[in-house]
Design a protein around this motif. Structure first.
Motif: not given
Length: 157
Positions: A106, A127, A129, A132, A134-135
């Protein structure tokens, strides 16, 4: 570069459809029936079509070369996307000994990741999700990403 990444699949899909249309159109111009032209155009994708000397127009030639390239690129990209998780796990087991683990990417997890990577520390993020945003940024920073639930002991191992 970001524009290409954003619209890459739409552009490749559009080029694929254009090549299909040109292939069918070029074969119909040479006297093939419509359904035969569709079938022969689909065979162009797998390089499994043979032509007589008089059948090749520029439209057919373009489709004959571009269609397999688009499909080949798409297949290699799909294999790369599917293999990334396994490559990360393999890399983690072989090359990473002393590392930090961040559970979740996050806003706070990503800020911590940037700070730790700036200090040249080896970093692994877990992670859950797959959507996401930000991955990708984390992977580009050089961290190793594991997809899974950090609440499970098997994922943490």
């Amino acid at each position: 570069m970001k524009t290409w990444k954003k619209y890459k699949w739409v552009l490749l899909g559009g080029l694929f459809l254009i090549c299909l249309v040109f292939g069918v159109w070029g074969l119909v111009e040479t006297g093939k029936r419509f359904l035969d032209a569709c079938y022969l155009t689909m065979q162009m994708i797998t390089l499994n079509v043979g032509f007589d000397d008089g059948e090749k127009t520029w439209k057919v030639e373009m489709a004959r070369f571009v269609l397999p390239m688009i499909v080949g690129y798409t297949a290699l990209a799909a294999i790369w996307i599917l293999a990334q998780q396994h490559i990360s796990t393999f890399r983690l087991r072989l090359f990473v000994n002393d590392h930090f683990v961040i559970c979740g990417l996050g806003d706070r997890g990503m800020a911590l990741a940037r700070d730790l990577i700036a200090k040249k520390l080896q970093l692994v993020a877990i992670e859950i999700d797959p959507n996401n945003s930000n991955r990708k940024a984390f992977s580009e920073l050089g961290g190793i990403l594991i997809e899974g639930d950090a609440r499970e002991a098997s994922t943490l191992q």
